[in-house]
Design an enzyme around this catalytic site. Structure first.
Site, PDB file in Angstrom:
ATOM      1  N   ARG A 115      58.551  53.505  52.013  1.00 25.86           N
ATOM      2  CA  ARG A 115      57.762  54.546  51.596  1.00 25.86           C
ATOM      3  C   ARG A 115      56.117  54.264  51.536  1.00 25.86           C
ATOM      4  O   ARG A 115      55.556  55.519  51.651  1.00 25.86           O
ATOM      5  CB  ARG A 115      58.420  55.601  50.711  1.00 25.86           C
ATOM      6  CG  ARG A 115      59.527  56.293  51.448  1.00 25.86           C
ATOM      7  CD  ARG A 115      60.023  57.185  50.232  1.00 25.86           C
ATOM      8  NE  ARG A 115      60.836  56.544  49.244  1.00 25.86           N
ATOM      9  CZ  ARG A 115      61.377  56.829  48.033  1.00 25.86           C
ATOM     10  NH1 ARG A 115      61.045  58.322  47.949  1.00 25.86           N
ATOM     11  NH2 ARG A 115      62.015  56.255  47.301  1.00 25.86           N
ATOM     12  N   GLN A 125      65.517  36.342  47.021  1.00 19.28           N
ATOM     13  CA  GLN A 125      66.521  37.157  47.524  1.00 19.28           C
ATOM     14  C   GLN A 125      66.515  37.415  48.836  1.00 19.28           C
ATOM     15  O   GLN A 125      65.765  38.282  49.286  1.00 19.28           O
ATOM     16  CB  GLN A 125      66.571  38.264  46.789  1.00 19.28           C
ATOM     17  CG  GLN A 125      67.932  39.074  46.995  1.00 19.28           C
ATOM     18  CD  GLN A 125      67.788  40.558  46.377  1.00 19.28           C
ATOM     19  OE1 GLN A 125      66.858  40.957  46.097  1.00 19.28           O
ATOM     20  NE2 GLN A 125      68.956  41.139  46.190  1.00 19.28           N
ATOM     21  N   GLY A 181      71.002  44.638  46.720  1.00 19.66           N
ATOM     22  CA  GLY A 181      71.163  45.072  45.754  1.00 19.66           C
ATOM     23  C   GLY A 181      70.774  44.414  44.450  1.00 19.66           C
ATOM     24  O   GLY A 181      70.317  43.077  44.531  1.00 19.66           O
ATOM     25  N   THR A 182      70.579  45.069  43.408  1.00 16.90           N
ATOM     26  CA  THR A 182      70.055  44.731  42.256  1.00 16.90           C
ATOM     27  C   THR A 182      70.938  43.549  41.521  1.00 16.90           C
ATOM     28  O   THR A 182      70.298  42.562  40.893  1.00 16.90           O
ATOM     29  CB  THR A 182      69.924  45.792  41.174  1.00 16.90           C
ATOM     30  OG1 THR A 182      71.103  46.417  41.005  1.00 16.90           O
ATOM     31  CG2 THR A 182      68.887  46.621  41.701  1.00 16.90           C
ATOM     32  N   ASP A 212      58.266  47.163  40.197  1.00 19.49           N
ATOM     33  CA  ASP A 212      57.406  48.245  40.545  1.00 19.49           C
ATOM     34  C   ASP A 212      57.244  49.376  39.295  1.00 19.49           C
ATOM     35  O   ASP A 212      57.084  50.392  39.368  1.00 19.49           O
ATOM     36  CB  ASP A 212      58.096  48.880  41.846  1.00 19.49           C
ATOM     37  CG  ASP A 212      59.403  49.324  41.376  1.00 19.49           C
ATOM     38  OD1 ASP A 212      60.065  49.036  40.659  1.00 19.49           O
ATOM     39  OD2 ASP A 212      59.960  49.985  42.611  1.00 19.49           O
ATOM     40  N   ARG A 270      23.764  41.102  40.302  1.00 19.26           N
ATOM     41  CA  ARG A 270      24.699  40.252  40.781  1.00 19.26           C
ATOM     42  C   ARG A 270      24.920  39.054  39.896  1.00 19.26           C
ATOM     43  O   ARG A 270      24.586  39.161  38.660  1.00 19.26           O
ATOM     44  CB  ARG A 270      24.151  39.899  42.007  1.00 19.26           C
ATOM     45  CG  ARG A 270      24.341  40.892  43.053  1.00 19.26           C
ATOM     46  CD  ARG A 270      23.803  40.688  44.477  1.00 19.26           C
ATOM     47  NE  ARG A 270      24.500  39.479  44.962  1.00 19.26           N
ATOM     48  CZ  ARG A 270      24.061  38.576  46.132  1.00 19.26           C
ATOM     49  NH1 ARG A 270      22.793  38.495  46.437  1.00 19.26           N
ATOM     50  NH2 ARG A 270      24.700  37.698  46.420  1.00 19.26           N
ATOM     51  N   ASN A 322       5.217  41.792  35.615  1.00 12.33           N
ATOM     52  CA  ASN A 322       5.433  42.877  36.196  1.00 12.33           C
ATOM     53  C   ASN A 322       5.638  42.751  37.705  1.00 12.33           C
ATOM     54  O   ASN A 322       4.605  42.065  38.364  1.00 12.33           O
ATOM     55  CB  ASN A 322       4.000  43.948  35.836  1.00 12.33           C
ATOM     56  CG  ASN A 322       4.167  45.219  36.685  1.00 12.33           C
ATOM     57  OD1 ASN A 322       5.444  45.689  37.057  1.00 12.33           O
ATOM     58  ND2 ASN A 322       2.946  46.159  36.938  1.00 12.33           N
ATOM     59  N   ASN A 358      14.457  32.366  48.489  1.00 14.42           N
ATOM     60  CA  ASN A 358      15.141  31.447  47.598  1.00 14.42           C
ATOM     61  C   ASN A 358      16.135  30.677  48.512  1.00 14.42           C
ATOM     62  O   ASN A 358      16.546  29.557  48.244  1.00 14.42           O
ATOM     63  CB  ASN A 358      15.931  32.102  46.540  1.00 14.42           C
ATOM     64  CG  ASN A 358      16.990  32.996  47.039  1.00 14.42           C
ATOM     65  OD1 ASN A 358      16.666  34.114  47.852  1.00 14.42           O
ATOM     66  ND2 ASN A 358      18.257  32.951  46.315  1.00 14.42           N
ATOM     67  N   TYR A 359      16.374  31.076  49.875  1.00 14.20           N
ATOM     68  CA  TYR A 359      17.064  30.186  50.872  1.00 14.20           C
ATOM     69  C   TYR A 359      16.456  29.763  51.970  1.00 14.20           C
ATOM     70  O   TYR A 359      15.795  30.452  52.553  1.00 14.20           O
ATOM     71  CB  TYR A 359      18.430  31.094  51.051  1.00 14.20           C
ATOM     72  CG  TYR A 359      19.612  30.390  51.739  1.00 14.20           C
ATOM     73  CD1 TYR A 359      20.098  29.352  51.591  1.00 14.20           C
ATOM     74  CD2 TYR A 359      19.904  31.102  52.984  1.00 14.20           C
ATOM     75  CE1 TYR A 359      21.049  28.527  52.063  1.00 14.20           C
ATOM     76  CE2 TYR A 359      20.885  30.548  53.655  1.00 14.20           C
ATOM     77  CZ  TYR A 359      21.465  29.388  53.349  1.00 14.20           C
ATOM     78  OH  TYR A 359      22.761  28.856  54.077  1.00 14.20           O
TER      79      TYR A 359
END
Length: 454
Positions: A8, A70, A75-76, A99, A331, A375, A384-385
């Site tokens: 669902r 399983q 089933g449980t 859940d 960042r 300032n 920077n790269y």
């Protein structure tokens, strides 16, 4: 138990990996099991087993975590049968559902105490509408059996006390009962609840430990239930923070997807999201629609609306009385000293800004060390790269960077220096130096650096 498909949910993602408060449903359950000092945590997987096991192994690398498969899902009772070889006979087995994420440690400790190493203890709750749950059949104070919804008679379906799916049982008793389970029922499955009947046959007491907190036993079967559980959980987190003194404009519009530690007089406006580990110092104010993750906001700092802060692993620090935003982005590795101003559409990454530094408009500062009272003009960036490696920019104290400048790293601007608007700087300058664009020098030979106000 985390083997179910959850049809669902209408998703290819295993149901237990859908997220509540920023974490997989099953991660909440494993975390709770660890908090009650479980000797080991055995996760039964089935649908999406590889994904579930990989996710949990990564999230709980140092935990005593084991997996059992399983396949198929019958089933449980069949699920617990797959785990029994992992269970030590001298312990108490606590059965949890992957859940049902919000089961509390106090509740589980009470359930374990009720078992006392010699009884089968069931966690039960009374529901106004018990549809879909196994009904508790009592014999006085004891429990005689659990009857599943599809197998219950009309009279039995009127019973309001239901089994939550959580039990505590001595392992030495559990294993023989698992071997005696059969699938003679409407579902053709092996029900774990049938061990109640087997316990009564063997003369073992079966007790019910009641809870009144429906949120703790609420499961997730579809997106609507997930959303309802999310809101209920967030409401509880908001209420807990407000009891500690945090002021919220509207607790219904608050999301915490990690941990949030707040000192006195913190204010949080609407629609804020906190992720990872966040701390807010005394008097900190968080404006509307901010997202803050893995950050330390120090005393008196103001985060204006629509600011995005994400420290990831490196973290972010915002210093005392700093002003950030609106529409700013901090960042990983951003370290801002006291009274720093970061304005709208300014991005800071892996950089240190000393006390009183300002970048108020439309700027990028990456891989830089910025001195006190700098300032930094609108439209200016650190380049920077170089396409292969990242390099650092050093800006000394009291430097004035004009608008629309490019600082090509590695480069150093000496203390007290000035970079005129529109300049591209690729060579380091001495303290007090003046750098201006060539076009400006040609047009304005007598151009002077700006006079700083005292």
């Amino acid at each position: 138990m985390a083997a179910g498909k959850g049809t669902r949910m209408k998703s290819s993602l295993p149901k237990v990996l859908h997220r509540l408060a920023g974490r997989a449903l099953v991660s909440h359950v494993v975390d709770t099991a660890l908090r009650i000092q479980a000797r080991k945590v055995v996760v039964v997987t089935g649908h999406g087993a590889n994904e579930v096991e990989t996710a949990l192994a990564g999230a709980f690398a140092a935990a005593p975590l084991e997996f059992a498969r399983q396949v198929p899902q019958l089933g449980t009772g069949h699920a617990v049968q797959q785990a029994q070889s992992h269970l030590d006979d001298d312990g108490i087995t606590v059965v949890l559902s992957g859940d049902v994420p919000l089961i509390g440690t106090d509740t589980l400790q009470g359930l374990i105490a009720a078992s006392a190493g010699r009884r089968l203890a069931l966690l039960t709750i009374d529901f106004e509408d018990p549809t879909g749950y196994g009904r508790i059949l009592r014999d006085g104070e004891g429990v005689q059996a659990i009857v599943e919804q599809k197998d219950a008679t009309p009279e039995q379906r009127q019973i309001r006390e239901v089994y939550s799916g959580v039990m505590a049982v001595p392992t030495r008793l559990l294993k023989p009962w698992l071997a005696r389970l059969d699938n003679k029922n409407a579902q053709g499955e092996y029900y774990l609840t049938d061990i109640v009947r087997l316990a009564t046959v063997d003369g073992v007491a079966v007790v019910a430990h009641r809870t009144e907190d429906a949120l703790q036993v609420a499961g997730v079967n579809d997106p609507l239930q997930l959303a309802q559980l999310e809101r209920a959980f967030q409401q509880r987190q908001a209420q807990a923070l407000m009891r500690q003194g945090v002021r919220m404009a509207d607790p219904a519009r608050f999301d915490l997807r990690g941990t949030l530690v707040c000192e006195a007089d913190v204010e949080i406006d609407v629609n804020c999201v906190f992720e990872g580990a966040v701390s807010l110092g005394a008097g900190a104010r968080i404006g509307a629609n901010c997202v803050i993750a893995n950050a330390r906001i120090e005393n008196g700092a103001v985060i204006h609306p629509f600011t995005h802060i994400d420290g990831e692993k490196a973290g972010v620090t915002v210093g005392h009385a700093s002003l950030i935003g609106p529409f700013a982005r901090l960042r990983p590795g951003a370290r801002l000293g006291p009274e720093v101003h970061i304005g709208n559409f300014v991005e800071i990454k892996n950089s240190t800004l000393a006390a009183g530094a300002k970048a108020n408009h439309l700027a990028y500062i990456g891989d830089a060390t910025v001195g006190a009272r700098v300032n930094y003009g609108a439209g200016s960036i650190t380049a920077n790269y170089d396409g292969a490696n990242k390099h650092r920019t050093i800006i000394g104290d009291d430097v004035h960077i004009g608008s629309n400048c490019v600082l090509v790293a590695p480069v150093s601007i000496g203390a007290g220096g000035t970079v005129g608007g529109g300049s591209t700087v690729s060579k380091s300058t001495e303290p007090g130096g003046l750098t201006v664009a060539r076009a400006r020098q040609a047009s304005y030979p007598n151009w002077q650096r700006p006079v700083k106000k005292k």
